[in-house]
Write a protein that holds these residues in place. Structure first.
Motif, PDB file in Angstrom:
ATOM      1  N   GLY A 111     -21.562  -0.220 -27.238  1.00 38.82           N
ATOM      2  CA  GLY A 111     -21.228  -1.444 -26.524  1.00 38.82           C
ATOM      3  C   GLY A 111     -20.162  -2.294 -27.181  1.00 38.82           C
ATOM      4  N   ASN A 112     -19.511  -1.790 -28.191  1.00 41.68           N
ATOM      5  CA  ASN A 112     -18.343  -2.542 -28.660  1.00 41.68           C
ATOM      6  C   ASN A 112     -17.337  -1.620 -29.326  1.00 41.68           C
ATOM      7  OD1 ASN A 112     -18.570  -2.462 -31.616  1.00 41.68           O
ATOM      8  ND2 ASN A 112     -20.472  -3.562 -31.257  1.00 41.68           N
ATOM      9  N   ILE A 113     -16.080  -2.068 -29.308  1.00 44.61           N
ATOM     10  CA  ILE A 113     -15.074  -1.253 -29.966  1.00 44.61           C
ATOM     11  C   ILE A 113     -14.896  -1.763 -31.376  1.00 44.61           C
ATOM     12  CG2 ILE A 113     -13.217  -0.018 -28.827  1.00 44.61           C
ATOM     13  CD1 ILE A 113     -12.261  -2.550 -27.632  1.00 44.61           C
ATOM     14  N   ILE A 157      -1.441 -11.377 -25.594  1.00 44.95           N
ATOM     15  CA  ILE A 157      -1.802 -10.212 -24.797  1.00 44.95           C
ATOM     16  C   ILE A 157      -2.714  -9.295 -25.599  1.00 44.95           C
ATOM     17  CG2 ILE A 157      -0.905  -8.075 -23.832  1.00 44.95           C
ATOM     18  CD1 ILE A 157       1.538  -9.656 -22.950  1.00 44.95           C
ATOM     19  N   ARG A 158      -2.347  -9.081 -26.825  1.00 43.46           N
ATOM     20  CA  ARG A 158      -3.152  -8.229 -27.687  1.00 43.46           C
ATOM     21  C   ARG A 158      -4.565  -8.782 -27.793  1.00 43.46           C
ATOM     22  NH1 ARG A 158      -2.971  -4.833 -32.131  1.00 43.46           N
ATOM     23  NH2 ARG A 158      -4.656  -5.418 -33.523  1.00 43.46           N
ATOM     24  N   PHE A 159      -4.602 -10.077 -28.059  1.00 41.58           N
ATOM     25  CA  PHE A 159      -5.875 -10.760 -28.222  1.00 41.58           C
ATOM     26  C   PHE A 159      -6.741 -10.623 -26.967  1.00 41.58           C
ATOM     27  CE2 PHE A 159      -8.257 -14.862 -28.344  1.00 41.58           C
ATOM     28  CZ  PHE A 159      -8.947 -14.625 -29.520  1.00 41.58           C
ATOM     29  N   THR A 160      -6.151 -10.952 -25.813  1.00 42.46           N
ATOM     30  CA  THR A 160      -6.943 -10.927 -24.582  1.00 42.46           C
ATOM     31  C   THR A 160      -7.294  -9.518 -24.165  1.00 42.46           C
ATOM     32  OG1 THR A 160      -4.815 -11.243 -23.515  1.00 42.46           O
ATOM     33  CG2 THR A 160      -6.367 -13.047 -23.413  1.00 42.46           C
ATOM     34  N   LEU A 161      -6.336  -8.628 -24.299  1.00 42.69           N
ATOM     35  CA  LEU A 161      -6.615  -7.255 -23.864  1.00 42.69           C
ATOM     36  C   LEU A 161      -7.752  -6.662 -24.681  1.00 42.69           C
ATOM     37  CD1 LEU A 161      -3.427  -5.194 -23.037  1.00 42.69           C
ATOM     38  CD2 LEU A 161      -5.567  -5.346 -21.795  1.00 42.69           C
ATOM     39  N   LEU A 162      -7.695  -6.865 -25.971  1.00 46.98           N
ATOM     40  CA  LEU A 162      -8.747  -6.308 -26.814  1.00 46.98           C
ATOM     41  C   LEU A 162     -10.081  -6.972 -26.513  1.00 46.98           C
ATOM     42  CD1 LEU A 162      -7.051  -5.676 -30.255  1.00 46.98           C
ATOM     43  CD2 LEU A 162      -7.516  -4.109 -28.375  1.00 46.98           C
ATOM     44  N   ALA A 163     -10.046  -8.297 -26.314  1.00 52.92           N
ATOM     45  CA  ALA A 163     -11.285  -8.996 -25.983  1.00 52.92           C
ATOM     46  C   ALA A 163     -11.839  -8.498 -24.659  1.00 52.92           C
ATOM     47  CB  ALA A 163     -11.043 -10.495 -25.922  1.00 52.92           C
ATOM     48  N   ALA A 164     -10.943  -8.328 -23.687  1.00 53.95           N
ATOM     49  CA  ALA A 164     -11.375  -7.870 -22.368  1.00 53.95           C
ATOM     50  C   ALA A 164     -11.959  -6.466 -22.471  1.00 53.95           C
ATOM     51  CB  ALA A 164     -10.206  -7.884 -21.391  1.00 53.95           C
ATOM     52  N   MET A 165     -11.280  -5.619 -23.248  1.00 53.41           N
ATOM     53  CA  MET A 165     -11.776  -4.257 -23.380  1.00 53.41           C
ATOM     54  C   MET A 165     -13.136  -4.238 -24.057  1.00 53.41           C
ATOM     55  SD  MET A 165      -8.224  -2.368 -24.235  1.00 53.41           S
ATOM     56  CE  MET A 165      -8.777  -0.864 -24.920  1.00 53.41           C
ATOM     57  N   GLU A 166     -13.281  -5.142 -25.008  1.00 53.56           N
ATOM     58  CA  GLU A 166     -14.568  -5.207 -25.698  1.00 53.56           C
ATOM     59  C   GLU A 166     -15.665  -5.593 -24.716  1.00 53.56           C
ATOM     60  OE1 GLU A 166     -15.977  -7.891 -29.341  1.00 53.56           O
ATOM     61  OE2 GLU A 166     -14.171  -6.700 -29.691  1.00 53.56           O
ATOM     62  N   GLU A 167     -15.358  -6.629 -23.925  1.00 48.79           N
ATOM     63  CA  GLU A 167     -16.365  -7.095 -22.985  1.00 48.79           C
ATOM     64  C   GLU A 167     -16.662  -6.072 -21.907  1.00 48.79           C
ATOM     65  OE1 GLU A 167     -15.831 -11.065 -21.366  1.00 48.79           O
ATOM     66  OE2 GLU A 167     -14.858 -11.593 -23.263  1.00 48.79           O
ATOM     67  N   ASP A 168     -15.602  -5.378 -21.486  1.00 51.39           N
ATOM     68  CA  ASP A 168     -15.772  -4.423 -20.396  1.00 51.39           C
ATOM     69  C   ASP A 168     -16.097  -3.026 -20.894  1.00 51.39           C
ATOM     70  OD1 ASP A 168     -15.185  -6.483 -18.787  1.00 51.39           O
ATOM     71  OD2 ASP A 168     -13.091  -5.923 -18.460  1.00 51.39           O
ATOM     72  N   TYR A 169     -16.329  -2.956 -22.179  1.00 54.19           N
ATOM     73  CA  TYR A 169     -16.491  -1.641 -22.790  1.00 54.19           C
ATOM     74  C   TYR A 169     -17.507  -0.791 -22.052  1.00 54.19           C
ATOM     75  CZ  TYR A 169     -16.073   1.445 -26.824  1.00 54.19           C
ATOM     76  OH  TYR A 169     -15.803   2.475 -27.650  1.00 54.19           O
TER      77      TYR A 169
END
Ligand SMILES: Nc1ncnc2c1ncn2[C@@H]1O[C@H](COP(=O)(O)OP(=O)(O)OP(=O)(O)O)[C@@H](O)[C@H]1O
Ligand SMILES: [Mg+2]
Lengths: 778, 255
Positions: free
Chosen positions: A387-389, A274-286
């Motif tokens: 554009g990225n966290i 979850i951590r992995f995907t959430l952070l990846a998703a947030m990065e992409e959707d930043y």
């Protein structure tokens, strides 16, 4: 826009969504099954104890008894609710033929006791948990033998002596609250009153169970002290209710705990995913998040959107896991049902697994909320500009290619990437670590229990053959004959006779109490001591773990023994673990107290090259009716059931580990390729081939795997070992050292993981073929 | 002069979705001589980049033939194509495609290490020389985040040249740079070409194109015109005139 994002998110991350679903479902399933198992176990135990009306205190006695003395004691002791003396006929293995077998049960470590139906309590139950009654010519056989000898209703059981034979038909199987577990080396067969009398005439010697039901179980210790300081028969171990509980629940208890442990690890993996995907998703959707904020959509609304996704996944997965567990439960509880019987379906049975699953759900959801707090840190300006966290800051100069002399450039690049962006690889690393852990702990435990040295955890010296002589009228004569025989046997390398007798000692209340103490030469055969060392002079005594904790005597403490009317001050030299004879034993070098002797035994080692089996047959004939066992046979008979269950768990664990490794490796590699597609395209443009790049990826997963395996193995052998010790301490063995099979644990399993992971990586990187600069432009 | 690159009836069709096809290159015929420097111009979306990727073997043509050094490359295996890219071709892109986790120096030497044609010492030495020539020698141990766009584009040029390729392809190599930096890069490219390397550039910039020998004009997937400007020499001081000639021609081509 919100719904669009959700949909996009699912399409983009189908595989991770499905994986996440699997993890949550699997952990829900295992948590439900494990907790179901525990509830079922305790329910069944309770039912079994209630229906059989299990005694609270049992003294085994080999020899004559005087019932009127017992009655006198009973009527005087206010704790006793009722008393019963059970007569048992010990039918030696060499006289017993089970099923169609033409060979007797000589090599069995079990004592086979033939009994009648009991009158007032300690009922022996059939598979329907009804009290067993048999007619003449019929017999009910212990479940242990039913499994060991594959017996079925209608099979034959023969008891045959030199000029005597009786034939029985199996009509039932015995569920015996006292002697069910294989770790208890006595088993009870139920026969009819007439047949019992017949056996009595032919096998003169009876043994007795002097059983007590107390008014209050809390008074057990008081009662035991009272009994032991009386003059009542005690030529044998005494056992009690709590021990029955522990031993009956042991095998399945361990399995349940392992199942729940695995499920906890799975939750951990789910959380990492979850951590992995959430952070990846947030990065992409930043950027999009920034835009949404910019156009005034409230932050909480966006957060809720993400949260909902995981709430929905977690909810569906938990429910599916729970439902699946309903189908899987019989698999786990089969053993419980067989040995302990079914209980009434209680409320708890349905409530606890549901609670456990809800807990899994809550953990997942609260963790999501925790990760989502990062949303607060996103500001519109920052999002739109960068554009990225905070992509992982890389230290480029670290491990410079041009400063490195050695080797293949692709392998170098792979390793460098892992060290440089280790944060990204944390998920993978952790998964590999867990995989190594759950592969290695069960196999180490299995190997430990299977190893001959495991006997020393049970208070048994490690030797080739052990001969037990039970009390009889001319036992001393028999014993001396036996020693003569062994002394003159040129096949014997070394031997050590030991005699267990009752001695009196002064307890902390300054009262006399009795204790079974084994005397012999403890320098010959080794026993693992928890603390300290074996007694090596006349003033030293070693106590079993249970004895030491009940008497609260540690190393160096004194214990006053009464020897021939005098007191002798003994010093506690060591504490050992013991699961035999109720766990309350001691060892010392004392003059043999022949009047109070309980049993005699001889341990011996054969010279190299001498067949243990042939020797056993020879001794069985020569020393009849002594019980001759070899250590290995003893262990398989005693732990066979546990080993079988454990083997099942091991295979399951290996499969789960490999499955998880494949799943996460595939998933992770794909995500990484997507993330790094530009870099891959660059490499291809300057002439790296597909295989070059795949080699880089294989190197990455392999480096992470190797670190994971090393750490996982270390943790398995330290924390894992301690964890196992905690559970084993329930048995009286409180400190287990793993016996490690280096071939399996350090070579074969790691290799299996490596091959699996490499193949998975190579397969998952095949899609790189389509990555090219030509596609890079958008 | 020998022909180094030749395209015959090259077409490229992209399949987008199930029954949606788009033909981006229709029927391309062109050739380049060894040591030549040409530019490809044309409106956005006309297929310039697609042309570059297809004749360099980075992408596969749908039909037609591409010959490089007298060898048909349109049907070569991926592995052989990689090998040609590694040893014979260099690429410079508009976006600066460098490997993020390598230092600037490592980025430059990477493909030479991979090719293994020479000792690493020799490669390092040449890389340093190249960097000196491009005026970025002091950046060797820097991160790629520690350099400007113009500097990075020079790094990319060093990387493209490290294996001494026969031909360098540039897809708008100056597109992201200001005019001063663009002029500097162009000067460097001209020098490289002077030293014998064939160069093919895609560009929107008349000033850049005017410094090449020949300019193709692309429209809707076809090469619709060609302007022979002749070799540019700085000493001739004729860049103004060349730019004007080119501009007029382009206006005629409807640019
Ligand atoms: N991989 C692809 N799949 C589908 N269509 C593509 C692909 N690559 C390019 N195209 C399409 O081909 C057409 C030409 O693209 P190309 O990049 O070659 O144009 P260009 O002349 O380089 O334009 P610009 O000057 O803007 O760079 C465009 O319409 C583009 O959408
Ligand atoms: Mg383009």
């Amino acid at each position: 826009m919100l719904i669009k994002m959700l949909k996009k998110d699912y399409n983009r991350k189908k595989s991770i969504t499905i994986t996440l679903f699997f993890f949550i479902m699997l952990s829900a399933l295992l948590v439900a099954s494990g907790s179901n198992m525990i509830v079922e176990l305790s329910n069944s135990l309770q039912t079994l104890f209630t229906k059989s009306n299990t005694p609270h205190f049992v003294q085994m006695h080999a020899g004559e008894i005087n019932q009127s003395e017992i009655d006198a004691f009973t009527s005087e002791n206010r704790h006793v609710k009722s008393q019963q003396t059970v007569e048992m006929i010990n039918v030696g293995g060499s006289n017993l033929y089970l099923g169609d077998s033409s060979t007797p049960e000589v090599s069995s470590v079990m004592d086979h006791y033939f009994v009648r139906k009991n009158d007032s309590f300690d009922f022996l139950l059939d598979l329907e948990s009804e009290v067993i009654e048999v007619d003449s010519g019929e017999i009910a056989v212990p479940i242990y033998n039913m499994q060991q000898n594959n017996l079925e209703i209608g099979d034959n059981v023969r008891v045959a002596g030199e000029d005597f034979e009786m034939k029985f038909t199996v009509v039932d199987f015995v569920r015996d609250a006292q002697m069910n577990p294989s770790i208890i080396n006595s088993k009870r067969f139920v026969v009819n009153e007439e047949d019992f009398a017949m056996l009595q005439r032919n096998f003169g010697e009876s043994e007795y169970l002097i059983e007590f039901l107390l008014t209050d179980l809390d008074q057990l210790t008081d009662f035991r002290n009272a009994y032991q300081s009386s003059n009542l028969p005690m030529a044998g171990p005494s056992v009690d209710f709590p021990l029955f509980q522990t031993l009956n629940g042991l095998t399945d208890g361990i399995v349940a705990v392992v199942v729940i442990l695995v499920s906890l690890l799975l939750i951990l993996l789910a959380i990492l995913c979850i951590r992995f995907t959430l952070l990846a998703a947030m990065e992409e959707d930043y950027r999009e998040i920034g835009i949404m904020k910019a156009i005034g959509i409230e932050q909480n609304a966006i957060k809720k959107l993400y949260l909902w996704k995981y709430v929905i996944i977690a909810a569906i997965a938990s429910i599916t896991g729970y439902l699946l567990s309903l189908f899987i439960n019989p698999l786990f509880t089969g053993n419980i049902m067989l040995y302990l019987g079914t209980a009434e379906k209680s409320m708890l049975l349905s409530v606890i697994p549901i609670l456990a699953v809800s807990l899994v759900f809550l953990i997942v959801v609260s963790y999501c909320m925790l990760v989502l707090r990062r949303f607060n840190k996103i500001t519109v300006v920052k999002a739109l500009r960068s554009g990225n966290i905070g992509d992982v800051q890389t230290r480029v100069t670290f491990l410079a290619l041009s400063k490195n002399r050695l080797g293949n450039i692709n392998i170098f690049l792979g390793v460098k990437d892992v060290f440089q962006r280790f944060k990204i690889y944390l998920l993978l690393f952790f998964v590999f670590l867990v995989c190594a852990f759950i592969m290695i702990v069960p196999i180490n435990l299995l190997r430990t229990i299977q190893s001959p040295s495991f006997s020393t955890y049970m208070g048994i010296e490690q030797s080739d053959i052990r001969i037990d002589l039970q009390l009889s009228d001319d036992i001393n004569q028999d014993f001396n004959n036996m020693l003569d025989y062994i002394e003159n046997d040129r096949d014997v390398e070394q031997f050590s006779p030991m005699v267990t007798s009752l001695y009196e000692f002064i307890n902390s209340d300054r009262n006399l109490e009795k204790m079974a103490i084994e005397t012999g030469d403890y320098s010959i055969f080794s026993l693992k001591y928890l603390e300290g060392s074996p007694p090596l002079n006349e003033n030293e005594i070693a106590l079993s773990y249970l004895n030491s904790s009940e008497l609260s005597k540690g190393i160096g403490d004194n214990l006053m023994l009464i020897l021939d009317g005098d007191t002798r001050e003994m010093v506690v030299s060591g504490i050992f673990q013991d699961v035999t004879n109720g766990g309350r034993t001691a060892k010392a070098m004392l003059p043999i107290n022949e009047e109070a002797a309980l049993w005699y035994e001889v341990s011996l080692n054969l010279k190299p090259g001498v067949s243990i089996n042939e020797k056993m047959v020879e001794y069985s004939n020569a020393f009849y009716p002594a019980k001759v066992t070899d250590l290995e046979g003893y262990l398989t008979d005693t732990f066979g059931n546990t080993i079988d269950q454990l083997r099942l768990v091991t295979i399951l664990a290996i499969m789960i580990a490999l499955f998880i490794a494949v799943l996460i490796t595939a998933l992770f590699t794909r995500m990484l390729i997507a993330k790094d597609s530009q870099q891959i395209a660059v490499m291809k443009s300057i002439g790296f081939t597909l295989n070059d790049i795949r080699l880089q990826y294989a190197t990455r997963t392999m480096s992470v795997l190797i670190i994971g395996i090393i750490l996982g193995t270390i943790i398995a052998n330290t924390i894992g070992e301690q964890l196992v010790s905690v559970f084993m301490s329930l048995m009286g063995a409180s400190k287990i050292e793993f016996v490690i099979d280096p071939m399996l644990a350090y070579f074969l399993f790691p290799l299996l993981l490596m091959i699996t992971v490499t193949i998975t990586t190579l397969r998952s990187t095949a899609s790189i073929k389509n990555t090219s600069i030509a596609e890079m432009r958008a | 002069m020998e022909t180094i690159l030749e395209a015959k009836d090259v077409s490229k069709t992209f399949v987008i979705g199930d029954n949606n096809q788009q033909t981006i290159l229709k029927s391309i015929n062109m050739q380049m001589k060894k040591g030549e420097m040409v530019a490809v111009m044309g409106p956005s979306g006309s297929g310039k980049s697609t042309l570059l990727y297809n004749i360099s073997g980075m992408d596969r043509v749908t039909s037609g033939s591409v010959r490089f050094n007298n060898r048909e490359i349109s049907s070569l295996s991926e592995k052989n194509l990689s090998n040609i890219r590694l040893n014979r071709m260099g690429f410079i892109f508009q976006d600066i495609y460098l490997l993020k986790n390598l230092s600037i120096f490592d980025n430059i030497v990477l493909s030479a290490y991979l090719a293994k044609n020479e000792s690493r010492d020799k490669i390092n030495q040449r890389a340093l020389e190249l960097m000196k020539k491009m005026g970025i020698a002091e950046l060797a141990n820097h991160d790629i985040t520690q350099a400007s766009g113009g500097q990075l584009q020079r790094v990319a040029i060093c990387r493209a040249l490290i294996n001494q390729p026969d031909i360098v392809f540039g897809d708008e190599p100056t597109g992201a740079l200001n005019s001063k930096a663009a002029a500097d890069i162009m000067k460097i490219l001209a020098e490289i070409n002077e030293a014998g390397t064939t160069i093919m550039l895609v560009t929107h910039d008349v000033k850049i194109a005017a410094k090449t020998e020949r300019v193709f004009y692309m429209l809707d997937g076809n090469i619709v015109g060609e302007n022979q400007l002749g070799k540019y020499k700085e000493s001739n001081n004729d860049s103004q005139i060349r730019e004007e000639i080119l501009s007029n021609w382009l206006r005629k081509m409807d640019f």
